[in-house]
Motif scaffolding. Structure first.
Motif, PDB file in Angstrom:
ATOM      1  N   LEU A 118      -5.088   7.031  -0.535  1.00 50.35           N
ATOM      2  CA  LEU A 118      -4.526   5.306   0.170  1.00 50.35           C
ATOM      3  C   LEU A 118      -4.693   4.606  -1.493  1.00 50.35           C
ATOM      4  O   LEU A 118      -6.006   4.268  -1.532  1.00 50.35           O
ATOM      5  CB  LEU A 118      -4.987   4.550   1.612  1.00 50.35           C
ATOM      6  CG  LEU A 118      -4.720   3.242   1.512  1.00 50.35           C
ATOM      7  CD1 LEU A 118      -3.304   3.410   1.792  1.00 50.35           C
ATOM      8  CD2 LEU A 118      -6.111   2.860   3.082  1.00 50.35           C
ATOM      9  N   ARG A 119      -3.749   4.279  -1.612  1.00 53.41           N
ATOM     10  CA  ARG A 119      -3.724   2.995  -2.765  1.00 53.41           C
ATOM     11  C   ARG A 119      -3.111   1.868  -2.508  1.00 53.41           C
ATOM     12  O   ARG A 119      -2.166   1.880  -1.926  1.00 53.41           O
ATOM     13  CB  ARG A 119      -4.036   3.768  -3.640  1.00 53.41           C
ATOM     14  CG  ARG A 119      -1.759   4.366  -4.737  1.00 53.41           C
ATOM     15  CD  ARG A 119      -2.116   4.802  -5.231  1.00 53.41           C
ATOM     16  NE  ARG A 119      -1.020   5.727  -5.785  1.00 53.41           N
ATOM     17  CZ  ARG A 119       0.046   4.973  -6.537  1.00 53.41           C
ATOM     18  NH1 ARG A 119      -0.394   3.459  -7.319  1.00 53.41           N
ATOM     19  NH2 ARG A 119       0.628   5.469  -6.318  1.00 53.41           N
TER      20      ARG A 119
ATOM     21  N   TYR B  58       4.886   3.731   2.501  1.00 52.16           N
ATOM     22  CA  TYR B  58       5.043   2.651   1.776  1.00 52.16           C
ATOM     23  C   TYR B  58       5.007   1.386   2.780  1.00 52.16           C
ATOM     24  O   TYR B  58       5.902   1.285   4.055  1.00 52.16           O
ATOM     25  CB  TYR B  58       5.850   2.188   0.624  1.00 52.16           C
ATOM     26  CG  TYR B  58       6.275   3.786  -0.508  1.00 52.16           C
ATOM     27  CD1 TYR B  58       5.440   3.370  -1.268  1.00 52.16           C
ATOM     28  CD2 TYR B  58       6.334   4.334   0.513  1.00 52.16           C
ATOM     29  CE1 TYR B  58       5.030   4.507  -3.014  1.00 52.16           C
ATOM     30  CE2 TYR B  58       6.185   5.141  -1.220  1.00 52.16           C
ATOM     31  CZ  TYR B  58       6.097   5.136  -2.516  1.00 52.16           C
ATOM     32  OH  TYR B  58       5.734   6.197  -3.232  1.00 52.16           O
ATOM     33  N   LEU B  59       3.629   0.511   2.996  1.00 51.25           N
ATOM     34  CA  LEU B  59       3.239  -0.301   3.902  1.00 51.25           C
ATOM     35  C   LEU B  59       3.036  -1.373   3.659  1.00 51.25           C
ATOM     36  O   LEU B  59       2.760  -1.374   1.826  1.00 51.25           O
ATOM     37  CB  LEU B  59       1.960   0.498   4.461  1.00 51.25           C
ATOM     38  CG  LEU B  59       1.738   1.872   5.276  1.00 51.25           C
ATOM     39  CD1 LEU B  59       0.458   2.154   5.809  1.00 51.25           C
ATOM     40  CD2 LEU B  59       2.635   1.779   6.328  1.00 51.25           C
ATOM     41  N   VAL B  60       3.005  -2.791   4.374  1.00 52.97           N
ATOM     42  CA  VAL B  60       3.021  -4.055   3.686  1.00 52.97           C
ATOM     43  C   VAL B  60       2.045  -4.233   4.919  1.00 52.97           C
ATOM     44  O   VAL B  60       2.513  -4.975   5.912  1.00 52.97           O
ATOM     45  CB  VAL B  60       3.852  -4.947   3.615  1.00 52.97           C
ATOM     46  CG1 VAL B  60       5.246  -4.966   4.918  1.00 52.97           C
ATOM     47  CG2 VAL B  60       4.007  -6.281   3.428  1.00 52.97           C
TER      48      VAL B  60
ATOM     49  N   TRP C 153       0.926  -1.156  -0.145  1.00 50.33           N
ATOM     50  CA  TRP C 153       0.193  -0.216   0.139  1.00 50.33           C
ATOM     51  C   TRP C 153       0.950   1.245  -0.219  1.00 50.33           C
ATOM     52  O   TRP C 153       1.889   1.528   0.583  1.00 50.33           O
ATOM     53  CB  TRP C 153      -0.870  -0.295   1.544  1.00 50.33           C
ATOM     54  CG  TRP C 153      -1.894  -1.366   1.373  1.00 50.33           C
ATOM     55  CD1 TRP C 153      -1.594  -2.618   1.775  1.00 50.33           C
ATOM     56  CD2 TRP C 153      -2.893  -1.054   0.724  1.00 50.33           C
ATOM     57  NE1 TRP C 153      -2.747  -3.172   1.890  1.00 50.33           N
ATOM     58  CE2 TRP C 153      -3.912  -2.437   0.995  1.00 50.33           C
ATOM     59  CE3 TRP C 153      -3.957  -0.368   0.521  1.00 50.33           C
ATOM     60  CZ2 TRP C 153      -4.870  -2.712   0.678  1.00 50.33           C
ATOM     61  CZ3 TRP C 153      -5.289  -0.182   0.268  1.00 50.33           C
ATOM     62  CH2 TRP C 153      -5.668  -1.951   0.506  1.00 50.33           C
ATOM     63  N   ARG C 154       0.090   2.262  -0.701  1.00 46.05           N
ATOM     64  CA  ARG C 154       1.519   3.651  -0.439  1.00 46.05           C
ATOM     65  C   ARG C 154       0.302   4.480   0.690  1.00 46.05           C
ATOM     66  O   ARG C 154      -0.956   4.598  -0.210  1.00 46.05           O
ATOM     67  CB  ARG C 154       0.847   4.286  -1.996  1.00 46.05           C
ATOM     68  CG  ARG C 154       2.106   5.550  -2.115  1.00 46.05           C
ATOM     69  CD  ARG C 154       2.351   6.253  -3.796  1.00 46.05           C
ATOM     70  NE  ARG C 154       3.164   7.175  -3.573  1.00 46.05           N
ATOM     71  CZ  ARG C 154       2.500   8.207  -3.306  1.00 46.05           C
ATOM     72  NH1 ARG C 154       1.069   8.525  -3.126  1.00 46.05           N
ATOM     73  NH2 ARG C 154       2.853   9.672  -3.517  1.00 46.05           N
ATOM     74  N   ALA C 155       0.368   4.524   1.174  1.00 40.16           N
ATOM     75  CA  ALA C 155      -0.554   6.014   1.591  1.00 40.16           C
ATOM     76  C   ALA C 155       0.153   7.310   2.000  1.00 40.16           C
ATOM     77  O   ALA C 155       1.256   7.600   3.080  1.00 40.16           O
ATOM     78  CB  ALA C 155      -0.742   5.351   3.254  1.00 40.16           C
TER      79      ALA C 155
ATOM     80  N   VAL D 255      -6.367  -0.788   7.134  1.00 37.83           N
ATOM     81  CA  VAL D 255      -5.059  -0.089   6.602  1.00 37.83           C
ATOM     82  C   VAL D 255      -5.379   1.177   7.144  1.00 37.83           C
ATOM     83  O   VAL D 255      -4.012   1.735   7.756  1.00 37.83           O
ATOM     84  CB  VAL D 255      -4.556  -0.694   5.114  1.00 37.83           C
ATOM     85  CG1 VAL D 255      -3.514   0.805   4.992  1.00 37.83           C
ATOM     86  CG2 VAL D 255      -4.469  -1.574   4.728  1.00 37.83           C
ATOM     87  N   MET D 256      -6.611   1.528   6.669  1.00 44.53           N
ATOM     88  CA  MET D 256      -6.835   2.804   7.503  1.00 44.53           C
ATOM     89  C   MET D 256      -6.850   2.972   9.622  1.00 44.53           C
ATOM     90  O   MET D 256      -6.208   3.752   9.843  1.00 44.53           O
ATOM     91  CB  MET D 256      -8.401   3.453   7.504  1.00 44.53           C
ATOM     92  CG  MET D 256      -8.274   3.343   5.527  1.00 44.53           C
ATOM     93  SD  MET D 256      -9.972   3.769   5.130  1.00 44.53           S
ATOM     94  CE  MET D 256     -10.519   5.353   5.627  1.00 44.53           C
ATOM     95  N   THR D 257      -6.988   1.675   9.729  1.00 40.61           N
ATOM     96  CA  THR D 257      -7.018   1.469  11.220  1.00 40.61           C
ATOM     97  C   THR D 257      -5.778   1.171  11.578  1.00 40.61           C
ATOM     98  O   THR D 257      -5.329   2.614  12.390  1.00 40.61           O
ATOM     99  CB  THR D 257      -8.139   0.523  11.477  1.00 40.61           C
ATOM    100  OG1 THR D 257      -9.199   0.951  11.196  1.00 40.61           O
ATOM    101  CG2 THR D 257      -7.521   0.228  13.053  1.00 40.61           C
TER     102      THR D 257
END
Length: 87
Positions: free
Chosen positions: A56-57, A26-28, A6-8, A38-40
């Motif tokens: 977020l995408r 950048y999240l995994v 994810w890119r946030a 992911v928002m949480t």
């Protein structure tokens, strides 16, 4: 385990009175995580503002790796994580 990437763009505070900075992170996450999950996670990150997420995408693995490189060069993130590598 299968992962999703994810890119946030996240708003961080503590950069001056009433000021903020937006940083791409950048999240995994596990593959079964939905956007709400992911928002949480983002809202629980230290240093973030209320309603921290700007965008977020979902991204692919190569974009994730490029983003990690960019994160390591970001001065604000370097300062945010300063001293946390020892944990």
């Amino acid at each position: 385990m299968v992962w999703s990437y994810w890119r946030a763009v996240i708003r961080y505070g503590h950069v001056g009175k009433g000021k903020e900075i937006s940083v791409a992170r950048y999240l995994v996450m596990p593959d079964y995580f939905m956007m709400v999950d992911v928002m949480t996670v983002i809202n629980e990150m230290p240093g973030t503002k209320k309603r921290a997420m700007t965008s977020l995408r979902k991204i692919d693995y190569t974009e994730y790796l490029e983003g990690l490189r960019a994160e390591k060069e970001n001065f604000f993130l370097q300062r945010l994580f300063e001293g946390k590598e020892a944990l």
